[in-house]
Design a protein around this motif. Structure first.
Motif, PDB file in Angstrom:
ATOM      1  N   ALA A  59     -49.622  17.235   2.175  1.00 33.93           N
ATOM      2  CA  ALA A  59     -49.009  16.038   1.603  1.00 33.93           C
ATOM      3  C   ALA A  59     -48.927  14.957   2.664  1.00 33.93           C
ATOM      4  O   ALA A  59     -48.757  15.239   3.848  1.00 33.93           O
ATOM      5  CB  ALA A  59     -47.625  16.362   1.071  1.00 33.93           C
ATOM      6  N   ARG A  60     -49.044  13.738   2.197  1.00 30.84           N
ATOM      7  CA  ARG A  60     -49.000  12.601   3.093  1.00 30.84           C
ATOM      8  C   ARG A  60     -47.678  12.549   3.859  1.00 30.84           C
ATOM      9  O   ARG A  60     -46.604  12.755   3.302  1.00 30.84           O
ATOM     10  CB  ARG A  60     -49.152  11.326   2.251  1.00 30.84           C
ATOM     11  N   GLY A  61     -47.776  12.260   5.139  1.00 26.77           N
ATOM     12  CA  GLY A  61     -46.570  12.060   5.930  1.00 26.77           C
ATOM     13  C   GLY A  61     -46.524  10.628   6.414  1.00 26.77           C
ATOM     14  O   GLY A  61     -47.342   9.817   6.011  1.00 26.77           O
ATOM     15  N   THR A  62     -45.579  10.340   7.287  1.00 30.33           N
ATOM     16  CA  THR A  62     -45.581   9.020   7.900  1.00 30.33           C
ATOM     17  C   THR A  62     -46.555   9.065   9.066  1.00 30.33           C
ATOM     18  O   THR A  62     -46.638  10.059   9.771  1.00 30.33           O
ATOM     19  CB  THR A  62     -44.171   8.666   8.408  1.00 30.33           C
ATOM     20  N   GLY A  63     -47.295   8.015   9.251  1.00 29.79           N
ATOM     21  CA  GLY A  63     -48.254   7.989  10.360  1.00 29.79           C
ATOM     22  C   GLY A  63     -49.432   8.907  10.096  1.00 29.79           C
ATOM     23  O   GLY A  63     -49.864   9.076   8.964  1.00 29.79           O
ATOM     24  N   GLU A  64     -49.957   9.508  11.151  1.00 28.10           N
ATOM     25  CA  GLU A  64     -51.194  10.267  11.067  1.00 28.10           C
ATOM     26  C   GLU A  64     -50.988  11.705  10.607  1.00 28.10           C
ATOM     27  O   GLU A  64     -51.920  12.365  10.179  1.00 28.10           O
ATOM     28  CB  GLU A  64     -51.871  10.297  12.446  1.00 28.10           C
ATOM     29  N   LEU A  65     -49.779  12.193  10.756  1.00 27.16           N
ATOM     30  CA  LEU A  65     -49.535  13.607  10.501  1.00 27.16           C
ATOM     31  C   LEU A  65     -49.286  13.850   9.014  1.00 27.16           C
ATOM     32  O   LEU A  65     -48.557  13.115   8.370  1.00 27.16           O
ATOM     33  CB  LEU A  65     -48.308  14.039  11.309  1.00 27.16           C
ATOM     34  N   SER A  66     -49.891  14.899   8.482  1.00 26.27           N
ATOM     35  CA  SER A  66     -49.550  15.278   7.116  1.00 26.27           C
ATOM     36  C   SER A  66     -48.768  16.590   7.159  1.00 26.27           C
ATOM     37  O   SER A  66     -48.667  17.234   8.195  1.00 26.27           O
ATOM     38  CB  SER A  66     -50.794  15.391   6.250  1.00 26.27           C
ATOM     39  N   TYR A  67     -48.215  16.947   6.009  1.00 26.02           N
ATOM     40  CA  TYR A  67     -47.340  18.114   5.930  1.00 26.02           C
ATOM     41  C   TYR A  67     -48.004  19.222   5.123  1.00 26.02           C
ATOM     42  O   TYR A  67     -48.594  18.960   4.073  1.00 26.02           O
ATOM     43  CB  TYR A  67     -46.002  17.757   5.283  1.00 26.02           C
ATOM     44  N   VAL A  68     -47.869  20.435   5.601  1.00 25.17           N
ATOM     45  CA  VAL A  68     -48.383  21.583   4.864  1.00 25.17           C
ATOM     46  C   VAL A  68     -47.406  21.891   3.741  1.00 25.17           C
ATOM     47  O   VAL A  68     -46.238  22.179   3.982  1.00 25.17           O
ATOM     48  CB  VAL A  68     -48.514  22.820   5.783  1.00 25.17           C
ATOM     49  N   ARG A  69     -47.895  21.789   2.492  1.00 23.31           N
ATOM     50  CA  ARG A  69     -47.036  22.094   1.350  1.00 23.31           C
ATOM     51  C   ARG A  69     -47.271  23.514   0.856  1.00 23.31           C
ATOM     52  O   ARG A  69     -46.340  24.224   0.514  1.00 23.31           O
ATOM     53  CB  ARG A  69     -47.324  21.110   0.200  1.00 23.31           C
ATOM     54  N   GLN A  70     -48.543  23.895   0.766  1.00 27.42           N
ATOM     55  CA  GLN A  70     -48.873  25.242   0.283  1.00 27.42           C
ATOM     56  C   GLN A  70     -50.059  25.771   1.071  1.00 27.42           C
ATOM     57  O   GLN A  70     -50.952  25.016   1.431  1.00 27.42           O
ATOM     58  CB  GLN A  70     -49.283  25.204  -1.197  1.00 27.42           C
ATOM     59  N   VAL A  71     -50.045  27.077   1.270  1.00 27.87           N
ATOM     60  CA  VAL A  71     -51.161  27.736   1.934  1.00 27.87           C
ATOM     61  C   VAL A  71     -51.480  29.014   1.182  1.00 27.87           C
ATOM     62  O   VAL A  71     -50.581  29.759   0.814  1.00 27.87           O
ATOM     63  CB  VAL A  71     -50.817  28.151   3.380  1.00 27.87           C
ATOM     64  N   GLU A  72     -52.764  29.227   0.966  1.00 20.98           N
ATOM     65  CA  GLU A  72     -53.189  30.503   0.402  1.00 20.98           C
ATOM     66  C   GLU A  72     -54.162  31.124   1.399  1.00 20.98           C
ATOM     67  O   GLU A  72     -55.177  30.525   1.746  1.00 20.98           O
ATOM     68  CB  GLU A  72     -53.884  30.253  -0.936  1.00 20.98           C
TER      69      GLU A  72
END
Ligand SMILES: [Zn+2]
Length: 244
Positions: free
Chosen positions: A62-75
């Motif tokens: 998922a979009r984060g602030t700045g360059e970093l995104s967030y891991v929402r789900q992992v399979e």
């Protein structure tokens, strides 16, 4: 950085603060990405165990602030258990991951590199293949992919068919005695390199320690470092090779 779903190989993971982890991913459709996985170090979360280096995952970011995104789900798709349990395979796998991590152009998609990395890790995770030459094979493929496959059937300087006695990664391949600027190369190593680049790679990787293997491992290491313009930290001596 947008929300996205993609397949990815985890290149690196490091902790961030008390409970979070930053992962560096090589994705199929979005190239190399960094993402923050929140709370993975808490025992209650399932995400953490999937985000170890060498793992192959399907991921939702998922979009984060700045360059970093967030891991929402992992399979988790592939954990590479056999690789993790064997020092030589693990060392070889880390060499692959480090080379891909060293490719410049973050965020530029290259599905072929993702596929090559996934396939090479799968080879290392398969006991019928010896790990020793997998990094060399992968480096040669990476070079070929970038249009820089070394010339091994003739002298890179004068095109004579032989005898070829040396290899210069910077010059782009094998050399005769007259053109020689690189390190010396034995006939065994030349023959092995010709087999690997000439369509016999699958057979070569089934052999344990073919003649010339440690030389070829070193040559391929030189060639990829020359191509990437930087040194790899991973051990230069190929796994399983006799000490020299
Ligand atoms: Zn020559």
């Amino acid at each position: 950085v947008r929300d996205l779903r993609d397949d990815a190989v985890v290149l690196r993971a490091y902790r961030s603060g008390e409970a979070d982890r930053i992962v560096v991913l090589y994705t199929r459709e979005h190239g190399k990405l960094r993402a923050l996985a929140k709370g993975v170090r808490r025992p209650s979360t399932k995400i953490g165990g999937s985000l170890e280096p060498l793992a192959e995952v399907a991921i939702f970011l998922a979009r984060g602030t700045g360059e970093l995104s967030y891991v929402r789900q992992v399979e988790l798709r592939e954990r590479r258990e056999i690789v993790r349990g064997d020092f030589d395979r693990l060392t070889a796998a880390m060499a692959l991951v480090e080379a891909v991590d060293a490719i410049p152009l973050e965020g530029v998609a290259d599905g072929e590199i993702f596929a090559m990395l996934s396939r090479a890790l799968g080879t290392l995770d398969d006991p019928q293949f010896a790990p020793m030459l997998v990094p060399a094979a992968f480096f040669l493929r990476l070079l070929a992919h970038d249009g820089s496959a070394p010339v091994v059937e003739e002298c890179v300087g004068c095109s004579t068919r032989g005898p070829l006695v040396a290899f210069d990664a910077g010059a782009g391949g094998a050399q005769c005695a007259n053109c020689r600027t690189g390190r010396s190369m034995s006939p065994d190593a030349l023959a092995l390199l010709q087999r690997m680049l000439g369509g016999e790679l699958g057979n070569v990787l089934r052999e344990s320690g073919p003649r010339g293997a440690s030389e070829v491992a070193a040559l391929a290491h030189d060639a990829i470092e020359s191509h990437l313009g930087r040194r790899l930290r991973v051990a230069r001596s190929s796994p399983g090779a006799p000490a020299q």
